[in-house]
Design a protein around this motif. Structure first.
Motif, PDB file in Angstrom:
ATOM      1  N   PRO A 293      18.942  -4.887  -3.730  1.00 21.22           N
ATOM      2  CA  PRO A 293      17.789  -4.452  -2.928  1.00 21.22           C
ATOM      3  C   PRO A 293      18.115  -3.460  -1.822  1.00 21.22           C
ATOM      4  N   ASN A 294      19.366  -3.424  -1.381  1.00 17.38           N
ATOM      5  CA  ASN A 294      19.718  -2.580  -0.243  1.00 17.38           C
ATOM      6  C   ASN A 294      20.495  -1.338  -0.621  1.00 17.38           C
ATOM      7  N   GLU A 295      20.579  -1.020  -1.909  1.00 14.57           N
ATOM      8  CA  GLU A 295      21.346   0.137  -2.361  1.00 14.57           C
ATOM      9  C   GLU A 295      20.429   1.326  -2.649  1.00 14.57           C
ATOM     10  N   PRO A 296      20.993   2.520  -2.824  1.00 11.14           N
ATOM     11  CA  PRO A 296      20.164   3.712  -3.038  1.00 11.14           C
ATOM     12  C   PRO A 296      19.284   3.630  -4.276  1.00 11.14           C
ATOM     13  N   LEU A 297      18.200   4.373  -4.230  1.00 14.66           N
ATOM     14  CA  LEU A 297      17.228   4.401  -5.322  1.00 14.66           C
ATOM     15  C   LEU A 297      17.896   4.720  -6.659  1.00 14.66           C
ATOM     16  N   SER A 298      18.767   5.722  -6.709  1.00 11.16           N
ATOM     17  CA  SER A 298      19.391   6.116  -7.967  1.00 11.16           C
ATOM     18  C   SER A 298      20.241   4.996  -8.549  1.00 11.16           C
ATOM     19  N   VAL A 299      20.912   4.249  -7.694  1.00 15.86           N
ATOM     20  CA  VAL A 299      21.733   3.129  -8.153  1.00 15.86           C
ATOM     21  C   VAL A 299      20.848   2.027  -8.723  1.00 15.86           C
ATOM     22  N   GLN A 300      19.751   1.745  -8.058  1.00 20.54           N
ATOM     23  CA  GLN A 300      18.820   0.723  -8.547  1.00 20.54           C
ATOM     24  C   GLN A 300      18.252   1.103  -9.910  1.00 20.54           C
ATOM     25  N   LEU A 301      17.882   2.369 -10.075  1.00 21.32           N
ATOM     26  CA  LEU A 301      17.376   2.825 -11.369  1.00 21.32           C
ATOM     27  C   LEU A 301      18.433   2.688 -12.457  1.00 21.32           C
ATOM     28  N   THR A 302      19.657   3.076 -12.137  1.00 19.31           N
ATOM     29  CA  THR A 302      20.740   2.989 -13.115  1.00 19.31           C
ATOM     30  C   THR A 302      20.970   1.549 -13.545  1.00 19.31           C
ATOM     31  N   LEU A 303      21.053   0.643 -12.594  1.00 26.80           N
ATOM     32  CA  LEU A 303      21.281  -0.760 -12.930  1.00 26.80           C
ATOM     33  C   LEU A 303      20.130  -1.313 -13.770  1.00 26.80           C
TER      34      LEU A 303
ATOM     35  N   GLN B 267      28.595  11.596 -15.153  1.00 21.52           N
ATOM     36  CA  GLN B 267      28.979  11.615 -13.748  1.00 21.52           C
ATOM     37  C   GLN B 267      27.968  12.385 -12.905  1.00 21.52           C
ATOM     38  N   TRP B 268      27.594  11.817 -11.758  1.00 19.01           N
ATOM     39  CA  TRP B 268      26.762  12.511 -10.793  1.00 19.01           C
ATOM     40  C   TRP B 268      27.638  13.387  -9.925  1.00 19.01           C
ATOM     41  N   PRO B 269      27.178  14.585  -9.551  1.00 15.91           N
ATOM     42  CA  PRO B 269      27.923  15.395  -8.562  1.00 15.91           C
ATOM     43  C   PRO B 269      27.822  14.723  -7.193  1.00 15.91           C
ATOM     44  N   ALA B 270      28.918  14.203  -6.724  1.00 17.39           N
ATOM     45  CA  ALA B 270      28.907  13.419  -5.491  1.00 17.39           C
ATOM     46  C   ALA B 270      28.967  14.308  -4.264  1.00 17.39           C
ATOM     47  N   VAL B 271      28.219  13.954  -3.219  1.00 14.97           N
ATOM     48  CA  VAL B 271      28.349  14.611  -1.926  1.00 14.97           C
ATOM     49  C   VAL B 271      29.419  13.892  -1.129  1.00 14.97           C
ATOM     50  N   SER B 272      29.843  14.493  -0.038  1.00 17.40           N
ATOM     51  CA  SER B 272      30.917  13.917   0.779  1.00 17.40           C
ATOM     52  C   SER B 272      30.554  12.510   1.242  1.00 17.40           C
ATOM     53  N   GLY B 273      31.489  11.585   1.032  1.00 10.81           N
ATOM     54  CA  GLY B 273      31.297  10.224   1.498  1.00 10.81           C
ATOM     55  C   GLY B 273      30.431   9.357   0.615  1.00 10.81           C
ATOM     56  N   ASP B 274      30.032   9.855  -0.552  1.00  7.46           N
ATOM     57  CA  ASP B 274      29.140   9.096  -1.434  1.00  7.46           C
ATOM     58  C   ASP B 274      29.969   8.267  -2.406  1.00  7.46           C
TER      59      ASP B 274
ATOM     60  N   SER C 216      28.508   7.616  -6.140  1.00  5.63           N
ATOM     61  CA  SER C 216      28.642   8.682  -7.122  1.00  5.63           C
ATOM     62  C   SER C 216      30.096   8.892  -7.537  1.00  5.63           C
ATOM     63  N   GLU C 217      31.013   8.655  -6.626  1.00 10.34           N
ATOM     64  CA  GLU C 217      32.423   8.854  -6.936  1.00 10.34           C
ATOM     65  C   GLU C 217      32.980   7.759  -7.833  1.00 10.34           C
ATOM     66  N   ALA C 218      32.449   6.544  -7.735  1.00  9.03           N
ATOM     67  CA  ALA C 218      33.016   5.416  -8.488  1.00  9.03           C
ATOM     68  C   ALA C 218      31.920   4.463  -8.943  1.00  9.03           C
ATOM     69  N   LEU C 219      30.858   4.998  -9.517  1.00 11.37           N
ATOM     70  CA  LEU C 219      29.713   4.176  -9.910  1.00 11.37           C
ATOM     71  C   LEU C 219      30.090   3.052 -10.868  1.00 11.37           C
ATOM     72  N   PRO C 220      30.826   3.316 -11.964  1.00 10.20           N
ATOM     73  CA  PRO C 220      31.139   2.207 -12.885  1.00 10.20           C
ATOM     74  C   PRO C 220      31.900   1.068 -12.201  1.00 10.20           C
ATOM     75  N   ASP C 221      32.918   1.400 -11.401  1.00  9.02           N
ATOM     76  CA  ASP C 221      33.717   0.366 -10.752  1.00  9.02           C
ATOM     77  C   ASP C 221      32.890  -0.448  -9.766  1.00  9.02           C
ATOM     78  N   LEU C 222      32.077   0.246  -8.970  1.00 10.99           N
ATOM     79  CA  LEU C 222      31.294  -0.464  -7.952  1.00 10.99           C
ATOM     80  C   LEU C 222      30.229  -1.360  -8.586  1.00 10.99           C
TER      81      LEU C 222
ATOM     82  N   GLY D  74      22.540   7.335   2.522  1.00 13.14           N
ATOM     83  CA  GLY D  74      22.884   7.964   3.789  1.00 13.14           C
ATOM     84  C   GLY D  74      23.771   9.186   3.640  1.00 13.14           C
ATOM     85  N   SER D  75      24.660   9.200   2.654  1.00  7.54           N
ATOM     86  CA  SER D  75      25.568  10.333   2.484  1.00  7.54           C
ATOM     87  C   SER D  75      24.805  11.599   2.131  1.00  7.54           C
TER      88      SER D  75
END
Length: 303
Positions: A47-57, A73-80, A83-89, A241-242
């Motif tokens: 419930p507290n994660e970004p919209l794109s992550v919720q849609l993916t899940l 892979q999503w093009p990740a912005v700095s500190g995201d 996007s940098e490690a979506l499968p692992d997270l 936020g990133s």
């Protein structure tokens, strides 16, 4: 193997992974829920994660029992980190998910990743080689036409945000309709040819900039010098936020009206009315009612 495929609406290589899996004899499994249902399902667990992550899940969970799911892979912005490690997270946060495999969404590293995936799926090197040959013509960015920069009796605004977010009908549809109702012609950054955006991003003098930073900068650079563009709407996904920070930095550099907007699957955007008023102040409002104009291209000329 039963393999699921989460190809975004803004995939740089549309159809590549689906075609490759079919050549290997594995029909890809697609999400079984519509966007709103997938978002609701994803929000139940995160419930507290970004919209794109919720849609993916939500889309992954809707596929049922699978051996693996491919995540372009999503093009990740700095500190995201997502996007940098979506499968692992995702695997850490949600137990019982199938194996999540991140695959390239562009030509770089594509054939090597496809070869590795093909051997996992078919365990037949000869079949993998034939499959690669069949899909090789699909391994380049498709030619894309530039969106029209003007529309009769409308004031043009640029809508800037991540490709994977703006291409979502759940986000793009309501936002485009709201802007149209306010008399604004919206040019969305995800509709710009990716190759042209990346070429323009070469001007970014930040050697450590991430792919996502470069895409956002390139889109702003392409549209920022166009006289027809009277304002910028910067859109990030809710709780991302990133991306919001990266877009905020870009907004600070603009000399035209800007608005930072958080998209959460909503259909009402009350803040757009004040943005419209700022955009149409002065000559912009008068030029918008001057009658039909010829569409201006978004290429180098006129920048």
């Amino acid at each position: 193997m039963r393999v699921g495929l989460l190809e975004t609406h803004a995939a740089r290589l549309p159809g590549y992974w689906s075609a490759f899996l079919k050549e290997l004899g594995s029909e890809p499994v697609l999400p079984a829920l519509d966007d709103a249902e997938a978002l609701a399902l994803g929000r139940e667990s995160l419930p507290n994660e970004p919209l794109s992550v919720q849609l993916t899940l939500g889309r992954i969970l809707s596929m049922g029992r699978l051996d693996a799911v491919l995540l372009p892979q999503w093009p990740a912005v700095s500190g995201d980190a997502w996007s940098e490690a979506l499968p692992d997270l995702l695997a850490r946060r949600i137990s019982g998910l199938p194996t999540l495999i991140s695959v390239p969404d562009g030509p770089d590293g594509l054939e090597g990743a496809a070869t590795e995936l093909g051997l996992r799926v078919s365990q037949n090197a000869g079949r993998v080689r034939l499959a690669l040959e069949k899909v090789r013509p699909m391994a380049q960015d498709p030619r894309a036409s530039q969106p029209a920069l003007t529309r009769a009796s409308r004031v043009t605004v640029a809508v800037i945000g991540p490709r994977a977010l703006l291409s979502e009908p759940l986000v793009q549809g309501p936002l485009r309709a709201a802007l149209d109702d306010l008399g604004l012609h919206a040019v969305f950054s995800h509709e710009l040819p990716v190759a042209d955006v990346l070429k323009r991003a070469e001007r970014l003098e930040q050697p450590r900039a991430t792919p996502g930073d470069r895409e956002l900068f390139g889109a702003v650079s392409m549209l920022g010098g166009k006289g027809a563009v009277k304002g910028f709407l910067f859109v990030s996904g809710a709780r991302d936020g990133s991306t919001a920070t990266a877009l905020g930095r870009l907004a600070e550099r603009q000399h035209k009206p800007t608005l930072l907007l958080s998209a959460d699957g909503q259909t009402d955007f009350p803040e757009l009315a004040a943005f419209r008023d700022r955009v149409t102040l002065g000559g912009a409002a008068r030029s918008a009612t001057a009658g039909p104009t010829e569409a201006e291209p978004t290429g180098e000329s006129g920048a």
